[in-house]
Design an enzyme around this catalytic site. Structure first.
Site, PDB file in Angstrom:
ATOM      1  N   ASN A 144     -12.082   0.232  -9.557  1.00 52.50           N
ATOM      2  CA  ASN A 144     -13.048   0.776 -10.521  1.00 52.50           C
ATOM      3  C   ASN A 144     -12.568   2.070 -11.152  1.00 52.50           C
ATOM      4  O   ASN A 144     -11.778   2.789 -10.546  1.00 52.50           O
ATOM      5  CB  ASN A 144     -14.377   1.038  -9.788  1.00 52.50           C
ATOM      6  CG  ASN A 144     -15.210  -0.217  -9.705  1.00 52.50           C
ATOM      7  OD1 ASN A 144     -15.280  -0.985 -10.641  1.00 52.50           O
ATOM      8  ND2 ASN A 144     -15.863  -0.402  -8.570  1.00 52.50           N
ATOM      9  N   PRO A 145     -13.099   2.388 -12.342  1.00 55.68           N
ATOM     10  CA  PRO A 145     -14.008   1.588 -13.160  1.00 55.68           C
ATOM     11  C   PRO A 145     -13.238   0.445 -13.830  1.00 55.68           C
ATOM     12  O   PRO A 145     -12.309   0.671 -14.602  1.00 55.68           O
ATOM     13  CB  PRO A 145     -14.556   2.577 -14.185  1.00 55.68           C
ATOM     14  CG  PRO A 145     -13.608   3.723 -14.185  1.00 55.68           C
ATOM     15  CD  PRO A 145     -12.802   3.708 -12.929  1.00 55.68           C
ATOM     16  N   ASP A 203       0.859  -1.186   0.000  1.00 55.19           N
ATOM     17  CA  ASP A 203       0.000   0.000   0.000  1.00 55.19           C
ATOM     18  C   ASP A 203       0.892   1.232   0.000  1.00 55.19           C
ATOM     19  O   ASP A 203       2.010   1.197   0.527  1.00 55.19           O
ATOM     20  CB  ASP A 203      -0.900   0.020   1.247  1.00 55.19           C
ATOM     21  CG  ASP A 203      -2.106   0.939   1.091  1.00 55.19           C
ATOM     22  OD1 ASP A 203      -3.221   0.425   0.884  1.00 55.19           O
ATOM     23  OD2 ASP A 203      -1.921   2.177   1.162  1.00 55.19           O
ATOM     24  N   HIS A 259     -19.100  -3.435 -15.908  1.00 57.25           N
ATOM     25  CA  HIS A 259     -19.422  -3.482 -14.480  1.00 57.25           C
ATOM     26  C   HIS A 259     -19.841  -2.063 -14.122  1.00 57.25           C
ATOM     27  O   HIS A 259     -19.044  -1.239 -13.710  1.00 57.25           O
ATOM     28  CB  HIS A 259     -18.204  -3.920 -13.660  1.00 57.25           C
ATOM     29  CG  HIS A 259     -18.408  -3.727 -12.179  1.00 57.25           C
ATOM     30  ND1 HIS A 259     -19.420  -4.332 -11.469  1.00 57.25           N
ATOM     31  CD2 HIS A 259     -17.738  -2.959 -11.267  1.00 57.25           C
ATOM     32  CE1 HIS A 259     -19.363  -3.959 -10.211  1.00 57.25           C
ATOM     33  NE2 HIS A 259     -18.351  -3.124 -10.066  1.00 57.25           N
ATOM     34  N   ARG A 264     -18.979   5.193 -10.484  1.00 55.68           N
ATOM     35  CA  ARG A 264     -17.665   4.561 -10.651  1.00 55.68           C
ATOM     36  C   ARG A 264     -16.871   5.303 -11.729  1.00 55.68           C
ATOM     37  O   ARG A 264     -15.664   5.470 -11.620  1.00 55.68           O
ATOM     38  CB  ARG A 264     -17.837   3.105 -11.063  1.00 55.68           C
ATOM     39  CG  ARG A 264     -18.509   2.225 -10.019  1.00 55.68           C
ATOM     40  CD  ARG A 264     -18.643   0.808 -10.529  1.00 55.68           C
ATOM     41  NE  ARG A 264     -19.362  -0.061  -9.609  1.00 55.68           N
ATOM     42  CZ  ARG A 264     -20.671  -0.315  -9.681  1.00 55.68           C
ATOM     43  NH1 ARG A 264     -21.413   0.241 -10.612  1.00 55.68           N
ATOM     44  NH2 ARG A 264     -21.249  -1.120  -8.815  1.00 55.68           N
ATOM     45  N   THR A 283     -12.147  -8.053 -12.579  1.00 54.80           N
ATOM     46  CA  THR A 283     -13.232  -8.836 -11.954  1.00 54.80           C
ATOM     47  C   THR A 283     -14.553  -8.626 -12.683  1.00 54.80           C
ATOM     48  O   THR A 283     -15.442  -9.477 -12.597  1.00 54.80           O
ATOM     49  CB  THR A 283     -13.377  -8.481 -10.459  1.00 54.80           C
ATOM     50  OG1 THR A 283     -13.418  -7.053 -10.332  1.00 54.80           O
ATOM     51  CG2 THR A 283     -12.244  -9.047  -9.640  1.00 54.80           C
TER      52      THR A 283
HETATM   53  N1  LIG Z   1     -14.828  -4.181  -9.046  1.00 53.31           N
HETATM   54  C1  LIG Z   1     -15.697  -4.146  -8.057  1.00 53.31           C
HETATM   55  O1  LIG Z   1     -16.740  -4.789  -8.132  1.00 53.31           O
HETATM   56  C2  LIG Z   1     -15.382  -3.327  -6.832  1.00 53.31           C
HETATM   57  C3  LIG Z   1     -16.143  -3.443  -5.662  1.00 53.31           C
HETATM   58  C4  LIG Z   1     -15.806  -2.651  -4.567  1.00 53.31           C
HETATM   59  C5  LIG Z   1     -14.758  -1.737  -4.659  1.00 53.31           C
HETATM   60  N2  LIG Z   1     -14.076  -1.652  -5.826  1.00 53.31           N
HETATM   61  C6  LIG Z   1     -12.980  -0.716  -6.022  1.00 53.31           C
HETATM   62  O2  LIG Z   1     -11.838  -1.160  -5.325  1.00 53.31           O
HETATM   63  C7  LIG Z   1     -11.018  -0.046  -5.034  1.00 53.31           C
HETATM   64  C8  LIG Z   1     -10.648  -0.075  -3.558  1.00 53.31           C
HETATM   65  O3  LIG Z   1     -11.788   0.054  -2.751  1.00 53.31           O
HETATM   66  P1  LIG Z   1     -11.631   0.024  -1.147  1.00 53.31           P
HETATM   67  O4  LIG Z   1     -13.002   0.068  -0.613  1.00 53.31           O
HETATM   68  O5  LIG Z   1     -10.704  -1.028  -0.728  1.00 53.31           O
HETATM   69  O6  LIG Z   1     -10.932   1.448  -0.921  1.00 53.31           O
HETATM   70  P2  LIG Z   1     -10.098   1.919   0.357  1.00 53.31           P
HETATM   71  O7  LIG Z   1     -10.104   3.399   0.315  1.00 53.31           O
HETATM   72  O8  LIG Z   1     -10.566   1.197   1.576  1.00 53.31           O
HETATM   73  O9  LIG Z   1      -8.628   1.383   0.049  1.00 53.31           O
HETATM   74  C9  LIG Z   1      -7.869   1.841  -1.017  1.00 53.31           C
HETATM   75  C10 LIG Z   1      -6.415   1.642  -0.623  1.00 53.31           C
HETATM   76  O10 LIG Z   1      -5.614   1.951  -1.746  1.00 53.31           O
HETATM   77  C11 LIG Z   1      -4.440   2.590  -1.264  1.00 53.31           C
HETATM   78  N3  LIG Z   1      -3.823   3.337  -2.353  1.00 53.31           N
HETATM   79  C12 LIG Z   1      -4.254   4.476  -2.944  1.00 53.31           C
HETATM   80  N4  LIG Z   1      -3.392   4.836  -3.922  1.00 53.31           N
HETATM   81  C13 LIG Z   1      -2.427   3.889  -3.961  1.00 53.31           C
HETATM   82  C14 LIG Z   1      -1.270   3.694  -4.757  1.00 53.31           C
HETATM   83  N5  LIG Z   1      -0.940   4.559  -5.709  1.00 53.31           N
HETATM   84  N6  LIG Z   1      -0.508   2.634  -4.516  1.00 53.31           N
HETATM   85  C15 LIG Z   1      -0.825   1.735  -3.540  1.00 53.31           C
HETATM   86  N7  LIG Z   1      -1.908   1.870  -2.761  1.00 53.31           N
HETATM   87  C16 LIG Z   1      -2.690   2.935  -2.954  1.00 53.31           C
HETATM   88  C17 LIG Z   1      -4.933   3.473  -0.140  1.00 53.31           C
HETATM   89  O11 LIG Z   1      -3.888   3.847   0.737  1.00 53.31           O
HETATM   90  C18 LIG Z   1      -5.962   2.554   0.530  1.00 53.31           C
HETATM   91  O12 LIG Z   1      -5.394   1.780   1.570  1.00 53.31           O
HETATM   92  C19 LIG Z   1     -11.799   1.189  -5.473  1.00 53.31           C
HETATM   93  O13 LIG Z   1     -11.408   1.546  -6.771  1.00 53.31           O
HETATM   94  C20 LIG Z   1     -13.227   0.688  -5.490  1.00 53.31           C
HETATM   95  O14 LIG Z   1     -14.057   1.442  -6.343  1.00 53.31           O
HETATM   96  C21 LIG Z   1     -14.349  -2.439  -6.903  1.00 53.31           C
END
Ligand SMILES: NC(=O)c1ccc[n+]([C@@H]2O[C@H](COP(=O)([O-])OP(=O)(O)OC[C@H]3O[C@@H](n4cnc5c(N)ncnc54)[C@H](O)[C@@H]3O)[C@@H](O)[C@H]2O)c1
Length: 320
Positions: free
Chosen positions: A123-124, A37, A178, A91, A146
Site C-alpha cells: 500500500n497504497p 526479503d 483501495h 495507507r 490487488t
Molecule cells: N493491498 C492490500 O489490500 C493490503 C493488505 C494488507 C497489507 N498490505 C500491504 O502489504 C505490505 C506488507 O504488509 P505486511 O503486513 O506483510 O508487512 P510486514 O512488516 O509483515 O512485512 C514487510 C516485509 O517487507 C520487507 N521489506 C521492507 N523493505 C524491503 C525492501 N526494500 N526489499 C525487500 N523487502 C523489504 C521487510 O523486511 C518485511 O519482512 C504493506 O505495504 C501493507 O500496507 C496491503
C-alpha cells in the site's frame, strides 16, 4: 521437449508475503515459490518453515529464498515489501516510504531479465502499481495491483451474511481507490443475477431498512476493524492475491476487480484504479466497463481524483 515450470517470486517475507506463499503451496498453484526479503534471514526462516508443510500437502512445490537476480525466469513477481501503516496512520501516509521501497525493488528485478507479470500488494496499492508500471517499462497488461479485490470480497461477505447465502453467489464490486474513497456501483450488484434492489424490495424483514452508504463505509473500514483487533491483515489479501495468480497462471479469463491502468475507461486516464478486469496468462487482458448511473460515475470520478492527486506526489521517483 520443453515442459515449462511456473514460478512465482514474492518480494517481502512479512505477514502478507508469507501468507501468500503458504496459500500458494497449500493449493499447489505453481511449481516454484521464490521468497525475497531485505532481511534475507527472515526469508530463509519462512522458507524452512514452509518446506516442512510439503510432506502433508498435495504437491511438492519447490520453495526457495533468493535474490532479485533469481527473478529472471519468474512468471509473476508479487510485491508485498513495504511499511504497513502504524496505529494512527492511513495507507496514504506510507506513500513516500513505500515508493522508495518499490523503486529499490523494480530496478533490480528488471535487471534480472524479468518479463512476466508484476502484482503489487503493498500500500497504497493504486499509486504503487502506477509507479511499478512506469519504472518497469513493461506493457500495461503486465502490471496490476490487488486494488479493490479485497474490498469486493468484504462487501460480498457483508451482503451474503445479510441474506444468508454463500458469498460466492454475490456479484458486486468495490471500485476506485483501495482506500477511504472507494465506491460501490449498487445498480450492478446482484445475488445470483437478482438485482440487489429487488432483493431489498422482496425481503423487507431482512434488508428493508438497509443503509447502503453505511455498508460502503463498513466495507471501507473493514481493514481497520481487523487492524484494530490484530494489528494488521493478511489472510484475506493473501487469498485475493492467490486468486489473481490462479486466474493468470491457469489462463482463466476470470473477472476480478484489480488496480489497472485506465486509458479512457470509466472516463479516466493515466491512473491505476480498481475496476473489474479480465485476467489470463497475458495479465490484464481487458477491462469490463459496467454501466454506471450518473451518481455512480460522480463517485468513481471523486475516487479517481484522490488517486490522481496522490499519484502526483510520487512522480519524482519516475524522473530520478
Ligand atoms: N493491498 C492490500 O489490500 C493490503 C493488505 C494488507 C497489507 N498490505 C500491504 O502489504 C505490505 C506488507 O504488509 P505486511 O503486513 O506483510 O508487512 P510486514 O512488516 O509483515 O512485512 C514487510 C516485509 O517487507 C520487507 N521489506 C521492507 N523493505 C524491503 C525492501 N526494500 N526489499 C525487500 N523487502 C523489504 C521487510 O523486511 C518485511 O519482512 C504493506 O505495504 C501493507 O500496507 C496491503
Amino acid at each position: 521437449m520443453h515442459i515449462q515450470k511456473s514460478k512465482v517470486a514474492i518480494i517481502g517475507s512479512g505477514l502478507v508475503g508469507s501468507s501468500t506463499a503458504f496459500s500458494l503451496i497449500t493449493q499447489g498453484v505453481c511449481d516454484e515459490v521464490l521468497m525475497i526479503d531485505l532481511n534475507h534471514e527472515k526469508a530463509l526462516g519462512e522458507v524452512r518453515d514452509l518446506k516442512n508443510s510439503i510432506k502433508y500437502l498435495d504437491r511438492n512445490v519447490k520453495v526457495t529464498a533468493g535474490g532479485y537476480e533469481d527473478c529472471g525466469d519468474a512468471d509473476i513477481v508479487v510485491i508485498t515489501a513495504g511499511a504497513p501503516p502504524k496505529p494512527g496512520q492511513t495507507r496514504l501516509d506510507t506513500l513516500d516510504i513505500s515508493a522508495k521501497i518499490a523503486k529499490s525493488i523494480v530496478d533490480p528485478v528488471m535487471a534480472s531479465g524479468f518479463d512476466g507479470i508484476f502484482i503489487v500488494v503493498s500500500n497504497p496499492v493504486d499509486m504503487l502499481a502506477y509507479l511499478v508500471y512506469k519504472l518497469s517499462g513493461l506493457p500495461k497488461n503486465q502490471v496490476l495491483g490487488t486494488g479493490t479485490s479485497i474490498d469486493s470480497a468484504r462487501l460480498q461477505n457483508f451482503l451474503a451474511d445479510l441474506v444468508d447465502v454463500d458469498p460466492r453467489s454475490v456479484y458486486g464490486y468495490a471500485m476506485g481507490e483501495h482506500g477511504d474513497s472507494l465506491m460501490v456501483p449498487w445498480s450492478t450488484v446482484t445475488i445470483a443475477g437478482k438485482s440487489f434492489q429487488d432483493v431489498i424490495t422482496d425481503n423487507p424483514e431482512l434488508v428493508g431498512d438497509i443503509d447502503l452508504d453505511e455498508l460502503v463505509l463498513k466495507t471501507t473500514r473493514e481493514g481497520w476493524e481487523i487492524f484494530n483487533r490484530k494489528g494488521t491483515t493478511y489472510y484475506g489479501i493473501a487469498s485475493a492475491c492467490v486468486g489473481i495468480i490462479k486466474a493468470i497462471l491457469y489462463n482463466e479469463n476470470s473477472i476480478i476487480p484489480v488496480s489497472t491502468l485506465l486509458e479512457g475507461e470509466y472516463g479516466e486516464a493515466d491512473i491505476f484504479a480498481g475496476v473489474p478486469a479480465i485476467l489470463n496468462r497475458n495479465g490484464v487482458t481487458d477491462i469490463l466497463e459496467i454501466h454506471l448511473t450518473e451518481e455512480e460515475k460522480d463517485k468513481f470520478a471523486s475516487s479517481a481524483a484522490v488517486i490522481r492527486e496522490n499519484t502526483g506526489k510520487i512522480l519524482g521517483y519516475i524522473a530520478d
